[in-house]
Design an enzyme around this catalytic site. Structure first.
Site, mmCIF file in Angstrom:
data_model
loop_
_atom_site.group_PDB
_atom_site.id
_atom_site.type_symbol
_atom_site.label_atom_id
_atom_site.label_comp_id
_atom_site.label_asym_id
_atom_site.label_seq_id
_atom_site.Cartn_x
_atom_site.Cartn_y
_atom_site.Cartn_z
ATOM 1 N N ASN A 70 91.751 71.558 2.923
ATOM 2 C CA ASN A 70 92.288 70.072 3.650
ATOM 3 C C ASN A 70 92.294 68.900 3.084
ATOM 4 O O ASN A 70 91.468 68.347 2.376
ATOM 5 C CB ASN A 70 91.631 69.896 5.203
ATOM 6 N N LEU A 74 91.629 61.649 6.931
ATOM 7 C CA LEU A 74 90.571 60.886 7.826
ATOM 8 C C LEU A 74 91.295 60.363 9.055
ATOM 9 O O LEU A 74 91.022 59.458 9.370
ATOM 10 C CB LEU A 74 89.645 59.539 7.465
ATOM 11 N N CYS A 131 84.693 59.319 0.708
ATOM 12 C CA CYS A 131 85.351 58.369 0.916
ATOM 13 C C CYS A 131 85.943 57.469 -0.191
ATOM 14 O O CYS A 131 84.710 57.063 -0.481
ATOM 15 C CB CYS A 131 85.777 57.494 2.403
ATOM 16 N N LYS A 168 75.775 61.851 4.599
ATOM 17 C CA LYS A 168 76.359 63.546 4.391
ATOM 18 C C LYS A 168 77.075 62.998 3.014
ATOM 19 O O LYS A 168 77.798 62.092 2.378
ATOM 20 C CB LYS A 168 77.786 63.671 5.230
ATOM 21 N N GLY A 247 78.086 74.198 5.672
ATOM 22 C CA GLY A 247 78.430 74.917 4.310
ATOM 23 C C GLY A 247 79.192 75.886 4.416
ATOM 24 O O GLY A 247 78.063 76.972 3.996
ATOM 25 N N GLY A 248 79.724 76.570 5.501
ATOM 26 C CA GLY A 248 80.262 78.207 5.359
ATOM 27 C C GLY A 248 79.406 79.108 6.319
ATOM 28 O O GLY A 248 79.792 79.808 6.199
HETATM 29 C C1 DHB Z 1 88.320 64.457 5.289
HETATM 30 C C2 DHB Z 1 87.087 63.640 5.605
HETATM 31 C C3 DHB Z 1 86.003 64.775 4.653
HETATM 32 O O1 DHB Z 1 84.992 64.182 4.723
HETATM 33 C C4 DHB Z 1 85.957 65.797 4.701
HETATM 34 O O2 DHB Z 1 85.026 66.482 4.142
HETATM 35 C C5 DHB Z 1 87.124 66.508 5.021
HETATM 36 C C6 DHB Z 1 88.439 65.912 5.599
HETATM 37 C C7 DHB Z 1 89.419 63.789 5.170
HETATM 38 O O3 DHB Z 1 90.506 63.774 4.735
HETATM 39 O O4 DHB Z 1 89.936 63.569 7.398
#
Ligand code: DHB
Length: 320
Positions: A70, A74, A131, A168, A247-248
């Site tokens: 994905n 955010l 991020c 995280k 995680g999974g």
């Molecule tokens: C997004 C941010 C994350 O930290 C993640 O683990 C998955 C998706 C995001 O882009 O919204």
């Protein structure tokens, strides 16, 4: 005898160590069609930013054989809407709430922590460090010990002292223990391990990347062994630091494995996308696994895979 499934998160007593992980259930509203969210350990919100944010262009999701890619970017309503609308709603449903925060500068993280100062009913804050840092050419905070530590210190300095803070971390690093150490030294009370792995898919039909943003985050069963390894390594180095293992995780047995590696709590994320009741099911299955091996309290299995002579609970040796 039922297994004692309770867990502790800061000042909050959780009925279960199984939490809804950030990002796969928004602010939890949709889950209530399927499960009683008061019985989930806690709901971790989709990462919240200072302002409403539209996210990335589409397509933002691509399936791979055992994981989901994905690049949502955010997307979200921003902290004010979350505090006014989503948090009171979650609390009215009896949920414990962990607020995941995400920023593009240290100042934004600090602002988010300050906005949470007056919020009632926040059990913990999870600092999403995956991020892009707008002040460092988009370099991800979580990939740099200095940047990760700086964010954690800024959040700790602005957050109420009684709200536990979990950092995280990304598994996309050479040495996750070094990043974990920087976060703990900067005031993190716990760690969430792990966020997505960076991945990419190309559509042979179009000969173009499957995601509009080219690469994205891989989650789901494909990354579970990576999560187990990261949890194991960090538990070896910091045995007293609480870990949300994510995680999974798809089954109770997956949760058991991560707890044996050292997770004190478990986040269920991607599994909720095709089974919205996954948190309840994983908790039930984990309880059944523990009952089958004669464990009375879920807390007793945390980190049991470590050490040269692990205390093997009754029955576990027989089953393996
Ligand atoms: C997004 C941010 C994350 O930290 C993640 O683990 C998955 C998706 C995001 O882009 O919204």
């Amino acid at each position: 005898m039922p297994v004692d499934m309770r867990a502790r998160l800061g000042q909050a007593d959780l009925p279960s160590p199984v939490l809804a992980a950030a990002g796969c259930a928004g602010a939890g509203r949709e889950l209530t069609q399927f499960i009683d969210i008061a019985r989930v350990g806690a709901v971790i919100s989709k990462s919240i930013m200072t302002e409403p944010w539209a996210g990335n262009p589409t397509p933002r999701l691509a399936e791979t054989p055992s994981g989901l890619l994905n690049s949502v970017g955010l997307q979200g309503p921003g902290i004010d809407a979350f505090l006014q609308r989503d948090l009171p709603w979650l609390l009215s449903r009896g949920a414990r709430v962990v607020v995941s925060i995400a920023g593009q500068t240290v100042r934004e993280y600090r602002a988010l922590a300050s906005r949470l100062a007056d919020a009632v009913g926040v059990s913990a804050v999870e600092v999403n460090l995956s991020c892009p840092n707008a002040e460092d050419a988009g370099q991800t905070f979580a990939l740099d010990t200095g940047a990760a530590g700086t964010v954690v210190e800024a959040v700790r300095g602005s957050l109420r002292y009684d709200i536990p803070m979990f950092a995280k971390l990304s598994p996309d690093v050479t040495d996750i223990v070094a990043v974990a150490g920087a976060c703990v030294a900067s005031g993190a009370d716990g760690l969430s391990l792990v966020n997505v792995l960076t991945g990419m898919a190309i559509d042979p039909g179009t000969m173009r990347p499957a995601l509009a943003g080219a690469y994205g985050g891989l989650s789901g069963p494909a990354i579970r062994p990576v999560a187990v390894r990261c949890v194991w390594q960090v538990r070896e180095a910091f045995p007293d630091v609480p870990i949300i293992g994510t995680g999974g995780v798809r089954t109770g047995r997956d949760a058991l494995e991560l707890m044996l590696a050292g997770a004190t709590m478990i986040g269920v994320g991607t599994a909720m996308i095709h089974d919205p009741s996954a948190c309840s099911r994983v908790m039930r299955e984990l309880e059944e696994e523990l009952a089958a091996i004669g464990v009375d309290r879920v807390a007793d299995i945390i980190g049991q895979a470590h050490g040269r002579t692990p205390r093997v609970p009754r029955g576990l040796a027989r089953r393996t």
